[in-house]
Design a protein around this motif. Structure first.
Motif, PDB file in Angstrom:
ATOM      1  N   LEU A   1      84.809  34.131  39.356  1.00 55.21           N
ATOM      2  CA  LEU A   1      83.872  34.632  38.035  1.00 55.21           C
ATOM      3  C   LEU A   1      82.389  35.006  38.404  1.00 55.21           C
ATOM      4  CD1 LEU A   1      85.046  31.935  35.516  1.00 55.21           C
ATOM      5  CD2 LEU A   1      86.110  33.913  36.126  1.00 55.21           C
ATOM      6  N   SER A   2      81.578  35.515  37.894  1.00 58.26           N
ATOM      7  CA  SER A   2      80.373  35.818  38.152  1.00 58.26           C
ATOM      8  C   SER A   2      79.578  35.688  36.844  1.00 58.26           C
ATOM      9  CB  SER A   2      80.202  37.215  38.908  1.00 58.26           C
ATOM     10  OG  SER A   2      78.800  37.527  39.038  1.00 58.26           O
ATOM     11  N   CYS A   3      78.312  35.339  36.905  1.00 59.92           N
ATOM     12  CA  CYS A   3      77.343  35.614  35.643  1.00 59.92           C
ATOM     13  C   CYS A   3      76.092  36.189  35.918  1.00 59.92           C
ATOM     14  CB  CYS A   3      77.211  34.175  35.239  1.00 59.92           C
ATOM     15  SG  CYS A   3      76.044  33.895  33.962  1.00 59.92           S
ATOM     16  N   ALA A   4      75.750  37.313  35.241  1.00 65.15           N
ATOM     17  CA  ALA A   4      74.620  38.014  35.531  1.00 65.15           C
ATOM     18  C   ALA A   4      73.473  37.783  34.529  1.00 65.15           C
ATOM     19  CB  ALA A   4      75.029  39.579  35.773  1.00 65.15           C
ATOM     20  N   ALA A   5      72.217  37.936  34.856  1.00 58.16           N
ATOM     21  CA  ALA A   5      71.276  37.721  33.855  1.00 58.16           C
ATOM     22  C   ALA A   5      70.505  39.078  33.403  1.00 58.16           C
ATOM     23  CB  ALA A   5      70.247  36.800  34.234  1.00 58.16           C
ATOM     24  N   SER A   6      70.246  39.125  32.116  1.00 54.91           N
ATOM     25  CA  SER A   6      69.284  40.392  31.676  1.00 54.91           C
ATOM     26  C   SER A   6      68.333  40.069  30.884  1.00 54.91           C
ATOM     27  CB  SER A   6      70.220  41.285  31.113  1.00 54.91           C
ATOM     28  OG  SER A   6      70.754  41.021  30.155  1.00 54.91           O
TER      29      SER A   6
ATOM     30  N   LYS B   1      69.584  38.376  43.501  1.00 51.99           N
ATOM     31  CA  LYS B   1      70.484  39.010  42.562  1.00 51.99           C
ATOM     32  C   LYS B   1      70.547  38.509  41.131  1.00 51.99           C
ATOM     33  CE  LYS B   1      73.572  41.474  45.812  1.00 51.99           C
ATOM     34  NZ  LYS B   1      74.897  41.660  46.324  1.00 51.99           N
ATOM     35  N   ASP B   2      70.153  37.227  41.167  1.00 50.78           N
ATOM     36  CA  ASP B   2      70.080  36.351  39.851  1.00 50.78           C
ATOM     37  C   ASP B   2      71.327  36.048  39.199  1.00 50.78           C
ATOM     38  OD1 ASP B   2      67.784  36.540  36.719  1.00 50.78           O
ATOM     39  OD2 ASP B   2      68.778  34.884  37.848  1.00 50.78           O
ATOM     40  N   THR B   3      72.285  35.920  40.358  1.00 49.43           N
ATOM     41  CA  THR B   3      73.609  35.740  39.776  1.00 49.43           C
ATOM     42  C   THR B   3      74.142  34.316  40.292  1.00 49.43           C
ATOM     43  OG1 THR B   3      74.754  36.666  41.804  1.00 49.43           O
ATOM     44  CG2 THR B   3      74.390  38.274  39.821  1.00 49.43           C
ATOM     45  N   VAL B   4      75.294  33.868  39.536  1.00 46.33           N
ATOM     46  CA  VAL B   4      75.991  32.437  39.999  1.00 46.33           C
ATOM     47  C   VAL B   4      77.373  32.565  39.918  1.00 46.33           C
ATOM     48  CG1 VAL B   4      75.826  31.750  37.735  1.00 46.33           C
ATOM     49  CG2 VAL B   4      75.936  30.159  39.575  1.00 46.33           C
ATOM     50  N   ALA B   5      78.273  32.357  40.851  1.00 48.27           N
ATOM     51  CA  ALA B   5      79.528  32.683  40.938  1.00 48.27           C
ATOM     52  C   ALA B   5      80.510  31.558  41.315  1.00 48.27           C
ATOM     53  CB  ALA B   5      79.813  34.015  41.702  1.00 48.27           C
ATOM     54  N   PRO B   6      81.176  31.022  40.464  1.00 51.13           N
ATOM     55  CA  PRO B   6      82.271  30.126  40.938  1.00 51.13           C
ATOM     56  C   PRO B   6      83.575  30.659  41.233  1.00 51.13           C
ATOM     57  CG  PRO B   6      82.472  30.284  38.572  1.00 51.13           C
ATOM     58  CD  PRO B   6      81.362  31.480  38.979  1.00 51.13           C
TER      59      PRO B   6
ATOM     60  N   ARG C   1      65.561  38.409  31.570  1.00 50.05           N
ATOM     61  CA  ARG C   1      64.481  37.636  31.972  1.00 50.05           C
ATOM     62  C   ARG C   1      65.365  37.137  33.254  1.00 50.05           C
ATOM     63  NH1 ARG C   1      63.416  31.686  29.986  1.00 50.05           N
ATOM     64  NH2 ARG C   1      63.425  31.728  32.261  1.00 50.05           N
ATOM     65  N   THR C   2      64.601  36.766  33.916  1.00 49.89           N
ATOM     66  CA  THR C   2      65.007  36.057  35.259  1.00 49.89           C
ATOM     67  C   THR C   2      65.365  34.594  35.184  1.00 49.89           C
ATOM     68  OG1 THR C   2      64.604  35.788  37.602  1.00 49.89           O
ATOM     69  CG2 THR C   2      62.644  35.549  36.199  1.00 49.89           C
ATOM     70  N   PHE C   3      66.562  34.475  35.755  1.00 50.03           N
ATOM     71  CA  PHE C   3      66.852  32.964  35.713  1.00 50.03           C
ATOM     72  C   PHE C   3      67.062  32.402  37.251  1.00 50.03           C
ATOM     73  CE2 PHE C   3      67.800  32.094  31.281  1.00 50.03           C
ATOM     74  CZ  PHE C   3      68.091  33.310  30.735  1.00 50.03           C
ATOM     75  N   SER C   4      66.344  32.919  38.004  1.00 57.04           N
ATOM     76  CA  SER C   4      66.523  32.594  39.422  1.00 57.04           C
ATOM     77  C   SER C   4      65.858  31.119  39.970  1.00 57.04           C
ATOM     78  CB  SER C   4      65.928  33.582  40.521  1.00 57.04           C
ATOM     79  OG  SER C   4      64.462  33.528  40.106  1.00 57.04           O
ATOM     80  N   GLY C   5      65.248  30.825  38.886  1.00 57.31           N
ATOM     81  CA  GLY C   5      64.422  29.340  39.048  1.00 57.31           C
ATOM     82  C   GLY C   5      65.170  28.308  38.138  1.00 57.31           C
ATOM     83  N   ALA C   6      66.355  28.633  37.382  1.00 60.26           N
ATOM     84  CA  ALA C   6      67.016  27.965  36.410  1.00 60.26           C
ATOM     85  C   ALA C   6      68.138  27.128  37.068  1.00 60.26           C
ATOM     86  CB  ALA C   6      67.474  28.717  35.359  1.00 60.26           C
ATOM     87  N   ALA C   7      68.475  25.943  36.663  1.00 52.03           N
ATOM     88  CA  ALA C   7      69.737  25.470  37.177  1.00 52.03           C
ATOM     89  C   ALA C   7      70.727  26.116  36.463  1.00 52.03           C
ATOM     90  CB  ALA C   7      69.588  23.952  36.729  1.00 52.03           C
TER      91      ALA C   7
ATOM     92  N   VAL D   1      75.669  37.009  31.143  1.00 52.63           N
ATOM     93  CA  VAL D   1      76.978  37.871  31.040  1.00 52.63           C
ATOM     94  C   VAL D   1      78.273  37.404  31.895  1.00 52.63           C
ATOM     95  CG1 VAL D   1      77.970  40.189  30.919  1.00 52.63           C
ATOM     96  CG2 VAL D   1      75.890  40.145  29.903  1.00 52.63           C
ATOM     97  N   GLU D   2      79.056  37.084  31.614  1.00 50.08           N
ATOM     98  CA  GLU D   2      80.118  36.637  32.734  1.00 50.08           C
ATOM     99  C   GLU D   2      81.129  37.716  32.728  1.00 50.08           C
ATOM    100  OE1 GLU D   2      79.400  32.975  29.743  1.00 50.08           O
ATOM    101  OE2 GLU D   2      79.626  35.048  29.400  1.00 50.08           O
TER     102      GLU D   2
END
Length: 124
Positions: free
Chosen positions: A20-25, A76-81, A27-33, A5-6
């Motif tokens: 921006l931010s992107c959060a996961a729900s 937090k399993d987030t990515v933010a540009p 499942r976990t994406f902490s190990g994903a590119a 979810v962006e």
């Protein structure tokens, strides 16, 4: 249900900034590119930025180098540009994507999971 979810999009004047931010729900994406792509009206979706699973490597499309910085918080399993010095040509729907294999890629076909997108509009 697995989701990305962006958030953080909006309307900004040229020269302004957005984060921006992107959060996961689901499942976990902490190990994903993770990658960011954008699609402007009438144009194909294009690569913007990507970050490795540990955040140690980042990649940027040439037009955003020096203006955009992508980071991630695996706890937090987030990515933010962070997008600075925005230009009208940055106007697009921005999508985050995840590749659980952990291989960083600029090609959208490498990403298995996608968010719904968030609109960024830069006025001149």
């Amino acid at each position: 249900q697995v989701q990305l979810v962006e958030s953080g999009g909006g309307l900004v004047q040229a020269g302004g900034s957005l984060r921006l931010s992107c959060a996961a729900s689901g499942r976990t994406f902490s190990g994903a590119a993770k990658g960011w792509f954008r699609q402007a009206p009438g144009k194909a979706r294009e690569f913007v930025a990507a970050i490795s699973r540990d955040g140690g490597r980042t990649y940027y499309e040439d037009s955003v180098k020096g203006r955009f910085t992508v980071s991630r918080d695996n706890a937090k399993d987030t990515v933010a540009p962070q997008m600075n010095s925005l230009k009208p040509e940055d106007t697009a729907v921005y999508y985050c994507a995840a590749d659980p294999s952990g291989l960083v890629a600029t090609d959208e076909s490498a990403y298995d999971y996608w968010g719904q997108g968030t609109q960024v509009t830069v006025s001149s």
